[in-house]
Design a protein around this motif. Structure first.
Motif: not given
Length: 213
Positions: A37, A74, A76-77, A79-80, A84, A89, A92, A96
């Motif tokens: 990540i 991934d 995810y971070e 896109e935030q 971070s 995280t 999330h 998931k």
């Protein structure tokens, strides 16, 4: 129950030391898979002058993950659009994968400063910590920290030979035209050269080492 390792970081760049940590954790903790990540902005490195772009660091992680069949990446971070913090995280991935056993993987340096992390008690309510040593003489300190933190959650120490390399050292080698190819997977070396990251130079194409081109 699936066992999933979560391994975050700046990965600037990702290198064989990171992959060593992932492999050790996978073997010692019997993980089914590990998710890399990359952080958009690490709370510990917010003003780093040599930070590659989020897109470059994500792609280097994807290339590195190709060397480990159980590993995935991934975004995810990234896109935030914010710092971070690990608690967000963790939350999330808990949503998931509600039925999985989640293990947050950290090196010994991060583990020893874990109590300075934002909402660290909440992190331990949601995931276990898997710790891989990054220094040759830190075992006593790691055990003391484990003994303290066990009152808040599960802590696993993974003993393994230390892999002494850092992203900082790799970036310094790039700047100083010193071969760095033995420290990274071959495709990551190619990416750094082709995108001229960290002021790299084409003479690394003839570099020596286990993963050299």
């Amino acid at each position: 129950m699936e066992r999933i390792g979560l391994f975050g970081g700046s990965f600037n760049p990702i290198h064989n030391g990171h992959l060593h940590l992932v492999q050790v954790a996978k073997d010692r903790l019997h993980l089914d898979r590990v998710i890399l990540i990359p952080a958009r902005v690490s709370p510990f490195k917010q003003q780093h002058p040599d930070m590659a772009s989020p897109e470059d660091r994500l792609e280097m992680c994807r290339l590195a993950a190709e060397t480990l069949p159980f590993c995935q990446v991934d975004s995810y971070e990234l896109e935030q659009k914010a710092v971070s913090y690990s608690i967000y995280t963790v939350a999330h991935f808990r949503r998931k994968f509600p039925d999985a056993a989640l293990v947050l993987l950290v090196g010994s340096d991060m583990f020893l400063s874990f109590c300075s992390w934002y909402r660290w008690q909440d992190i331990l309510r949601n995931v276990a910590l898997g710790v891989v040593s990054r220094e040759a003489d830190d075992q006593a300190a790691l055990r003391r920290q484990q003994a303290f933190l066990m009152q808040y959650g599960k802590i696993f120490l993974c003993e393994s030979p230390v892999y002494p390399i850092s992203s900082t050292k790799i970036r310094e080698n790039c700047k100083n035209a010193v071969d760095f190819s033995c420290y990274l997977p071959k495709k990551v070396v190619q990416y750094i050269i082709s995108h001229d990251l960290y002021q790299s130079r084409q003479e690394f194409l003839s570099g020596k080492g286990g993963d050299s081109l």
